[in-house]
Design an enzyme around this catalytic site. Sequence first.
Site, PDB file in Angstrom:
ATOM      1  N   ASP A  37      24.575  35.048  34.519  1.00  0.00           N
ATOM      2  CA  ASP A  37      25.054  36.377  34.915  1.00  0.00           C
ATOM      3  C   ASP A  37      25.448  36.308  36.379  1.00  0.00           C
ATOM      4  O   ASP A  37      24.967  35.449  37.117  1.00  0.00           O
ATOM      5  CB  ASP A  37      23.952  37.441  34.705  1.00  0.00           C
ATOM      6  CG  ASP A  37      24.509  38.855  34.576  1.00  0.00           C
ATOM      7  OD1 ASP A  37      25.064  39.369  35.566  1.00  0.00           O
ATOM      8  OD2 ASP A  37      24.406  39.438  33.483  1.00  0.00           O
ATOM      9  N   ASP A  63      29.802  33.513  37.747  1.00  0.00           N
ATOM     10  CA  ASP A  63      30.897  34.467  37.601  1.00  0.00           C
ATOM     11  C   ASP A  63      31.822  33.853  36.553  1.00  0.00           C
ATOM     12  O   ASP A  63      32.388  32.770  36.777  1.00  0.00           O
ATOM     13  CB  ASP A  63      31.624  34.643  38.944  1.00  0.00           C
ATOM     14  CG  ASP A  63      32.774  35.627  38.849  1.00  0.00           C
ATOM     15  OD1 ASP A  63      33.310  35.832  37.738  1.00  0.00           O
ATOM     16  OD2 ASP A  63      33.150  36.194  39.892  1.00  0.00           O
ATOM     17  N   VAL A  64      31.979  34.517  35.415  1.00  0.00           N
ATOM     18  CA  VAL A  64      32.703  33.904  34.288  1.00  0.00           C
ATOM     19  C   VAL A  64      34.189  33.677  34.567  1.00  0.00           C
ATOM     20  O   VAL A  64      34.870  33.016  33.790  1.00  0.00           O
ATOM     21  CB  VAL A  64      32.560  34.733  32.976  1.00  0.00           C
ATOM     22  CG1 VAL A  64      31.125  34.719  32.473  1.00  0.00           C
ATOM     23  CG2 VAL A  64      33.080  36.162  33.152  1.00  0.00           C
ATOM     24  N   TYR A 161      41.023  48.392  29.245  1.00  0.00           N
ATOM     25  CA  TYR A 161      39.867  47.811  28.544  1.00  0.00           C
ATOM     26  C   TYR A 161      40.270  47.440  27.107  1.00  0.00           C
ATOM     27  O   TYR A 161      39.964  46.356  26.619  1.00  0.00           O
ATOM     28  CB  TYR A 161      38.734  48.827  28.561  1.00  0.00           C
ATOM     29  CG  TYR A 161      37.447  48.379  27.906  1.00  0.00           C
ATOM     30  CD1 TYR A 161      36.610  47.456  28.513  1.00  0.00           C
ATOM     31  CD2 TYR A 161      37.046  48.931  26.687  1.00  0.00           C
ATOM     32  CE1 TYR A 161      35.411  47.067  27.915  1.00  0.00           C
ATOM     33  CE2 TYR A 161      35.843  48.552  26.082  1.00  0.00           C
ATOM     34  CZ  TYR A 161      35.033  47.621  26.705  1.00  0.00           C
ATOM     35  OH  TYR A 161      33.852  47.247  26.115  1.00  0.00           O
ATOM     36  N   THR A 198      23.828  51.259  27.019  1.00  0.00           N
ATOM     37  CA  THR A 198      23.596  50.295  28.107  1.00  0.00           C
ATOM     38  C   THR A 198      24.152  50.894  29.401  1.00  0.00           C
ATOM     39  O   THR A 198      24.824  51.930  29.387  1.00  0.00           O
ATOM     40  CB  THR A 198      24.319  48.947  27.866  1.00  0.00           C
ATOM     41  OG1 THR A 198      25.719  49.155  28.076  1.00  0.00           O
ATOM     42  CG2 THR A 198      24.069  48.393  26.480  1.00  0.00           C
TER      43      THR A 198
HETATM   44  N1  LIG Z   1      27.728  49.223  25.656  1.00  0.00           N
HETATM   45  C1  LIG Z   1      28.718  49.513  24.828  1.00  0.00           C
HETATM   46  O1  LIG Z   1      28.851  50.644  24.353  1.00  0.00           O
HETATM   47  C2  LIG Z   1      29.719  48.444  24.460  1.00  0.00           C
HETATM   48  C3  LIG Z   1      30.609  48.736  23.429  1.00  0.00           C
HETATM   49  C4  LIG Z   1      31.545  47.764  23.061  1.00  0.00           C
HETATM   50  C5  LIG Z   1      31.580  46.546  23.701  1.00  0.00           C
HETATM   51  N2  LIG Z   1      30.705  46.300  24.720  1.00  0.00           N
HETATM   52  C6  LIG Z   1      30.809  44.986  25.375  1.00  0.00           C
HETATM   53  O2  LIG Z   1      29.536  44.348  25.358  1.00  0.00           O
HETATM   54  C7  LIG Z   1      29.452  43.452  26.466  1.00  0.00           C
HETATM   55  C8  LIG Z   1      28.146  43.713  27.216  1.00  0.00           C
HETATM   56  O3  LIG Z   1      28.192  45.020  27.739  1.00  0.00           O
HETATM   57  P1  LIG Z   1      26.898  45.894  28.062  1.00  0.00           P
HETATM   58  O4  LIG Z   1      27.115  47.214  27.441  1.00  0.00           O
HETATM   59  O5  LIG Z   1      25.681  45.133  27.783  1.00  0.00           O
HETATM   60  O6  LIG Z   1      27.129  46.086  29.634  1.00  0.00           O
HETATM   61  P2  LIG Z   1      26.163  45.911  30.898  1.00  0.00           P
HETATM   62  O7  LIG Z   1      26.947  46.417  32.049  1.00  0.00           O
HETATM   63  O8  LIG Z   1      24.828  46.486  30.598  1.00  0.00           O
HETATM   64  O9  LIG Z   1      25.999  44.315  31.000  1.00  0.00           O
HETATM   65  C9  LIG Z   1      27.085  43.491  31.331  1.00  0.00           C
HETATM   66  C10 LIG Z   1      26.562  42.282  32.073  1.00  0.00           C
HETATM   67  O10 LIG Z   1      27.695  41.466  32.431  1.00  0.00           O
HETATM   68  C11 LIG Z   1      27.521  41.023  33.759  1.00  0.00           C
HETATM   69  N3  LIG Z   1      28.795  40.694  34.399  1.00  0.00           N
HETATM   70  C12 LIG Z   1      29.743  41.547  34.840  1.00  0.00           C
HETATM   71  N4  LIG Z   1      30.739  40.870  35.418  1.00  0.00           N
HETATM   72  C13 LIG Z   1      30.425  39.551  35.322  1.00  0.00           C
HETATM   73  C14 LIG Z   1      31.071  38.349  35.726  1.00  0.00           C
HETATM   74  N5  LIG Z   1      32.235  38.359  36.372  1.00  0.00           N
HETATM   75  N6  LIG Z   1      30.459  37.177  35.441  1.00  0.00           N
HETATM   76  C15 LIG Z   1      29.264  37.148  34.806  1.00  0.00           C
HETATM   77  N7  LIG Z   1      28.600  38.242  34.425  1.00  0.00           N
HETATM   78  C16 LIG Z   1      29.179  39.440  34.676  1.00  0.00           C
HETATM   79  C17 LIG Z   1      26.817  42.190  34.462  1.00  0.00           C
HETATM   80  O11 LIG Z   1      26.175  41.773  35.667  1.00  0.00           O
HETATM   81  C18 LIG Z   1      25.857  42.672  33.381  1.00  0.00           C
HETATM   82  O12 LIG Z   1      24.602  42.029  33.469  1.00  0.00           O
HETATM   83  C19 LIG Z   1      30.708  43.680  27.303  1.00  0.00           C
HETATM   84  O13 LIG Z   1      31.659  42.683  26.995  1.00  0.00           O
HETATM   85  C20 LIG Z   1      31.188  45.030  26.832  1.00  0.00           C
HETATM   86  O14 LIG Z   1      32.562  45.207  27.030  1.00  0.00           O
HETATM   87  C21 LIG Z   1      29.771  47.210  25.116  1.00  0.00           C
END
Ligand SMILES: NC(=O)c1ccc[n+]([C@@H]2O[C@H](COP(=O)([O-])OP(=O)(O)OC[C@H]3O[C@@H](n4cnc5c(N)ncnc54)[C@H](O)[C@@H]3O)[C@@H](O)[C@H]2O)c1
Length: 271
Positions: A37, A63-64, A161, A198
């Site tokens: 992360d 950082d991905v 997005y 989240t």
């Molecule tokens: N929560 C929802 O409703 C939802 C719905 C559909 C899809 N998603 C997808 O699920 C995935 C996880 O989301 P989440 O809801 O757990 O969000 P979150 O914000 O709780 O977690 C995302 C994590 O990604 C990390 N991150 C951000 N930028 C980064 C980078 N450049 N390099 C490495 N790590 C990085 C953040 O530090 C965080 O820990 C995402 O791809 C999101 O688009 C979430």
Amino acid sequence: MGRIDGRVAFVTGAGAGIGRAAALALAREGARVMLTDIDAEGGRATAAMIAAAGGEGQFRGQDVTEEDRWAELMTRTLTLFGRLDILVNNAGIAIGLPITEMSLDQWNRQLAINLTGVFLGMKHAIPAMRTQKPEGSYRGGSIINISSVAGLVGSAGLAGYCATKGGVRLFSKAVAMECAAAGDGIRVNSVHPGIIDTAIWQKMDAGGIVTAIVGEGSNAPPADAIAAIGTPLGFAGLPQDIADGIVFLASDESRYMTGSELVIDGGWTAH
Ligand SMILES: NC(=O)c1ccc[n+]([C@@H]2O[C@H](COP(=O)([O-])OP(=O)(O)OC[C@H]3O[C@@H](n4cnc5c(N)ncnc54)[C@H](O)[C@@H]3O)[C@@H](O)[C@H]2O)c1
């Protein structure tokens, strides 16, 4: 016996939310997990939770969007764990803004994390996975790319997005076809969460998108407020709901699935 005993998983964005739940669930089912992360504090906390539960996990900062770091971490994974079986490309951000208000920098940043990050992950994981398919075995690895319902249907205020998540969806199918044609046994599938509770929703609401959708006067947390309006089941999902799907795709229970979309959305896209 865990469902993925002996396997090694790499999970991005594992410091919070869905990535944390996925890393914990994969470890619980027997995988050793490399978790990364950009948020070191969150990532270390996830590693500590895995250890406390008796599992094995190693956190590294990442950082991905940075290719050199992907190469380093693949080497480190193979050195530490000796193999790679599962990649969960989960790290992502959501910028909630109308297209006319989105700067080019915001567009590029979202694209870099949500889509280029997935490209780099697959580019560097596939060669590692290809070295270890046992002769005559169907299993060469499982890549799980986290898309969204926003990769299936459009959403006002989330066009950028949606573009990244739609990209993840079809990119996954195309790479699934490349792997199938190569006969390497690597399966590639996308997961499409609906409204999951989240921190992404709090971060996204900085642009006012949730208020724009649910209207003024709602005191509910953003995910709950949106879910109450658009989710047939009437409530937001939990990170564990998505982690359960990820474990399924990581395990041999899904051995005949590649290029598929696993939708876990409380009915969001069914109407
Ligand atoms: N929560 C929802 O409703 C939802 C719905 C559909 C899809 N998603 C997808 O699920 C995935 C996880 O989301 P989440 O809801 O757990 O969000 P979150 O914000 O709780 O977690 C995302 C994590 O990604 C990390 N991150 C951000 N930028 C980064 C980078 N450049 N390099 C490495 N790590 C990085 C953040 O530090 C965080 O820990 C995402 O791809 C999101 O688009 C979430």
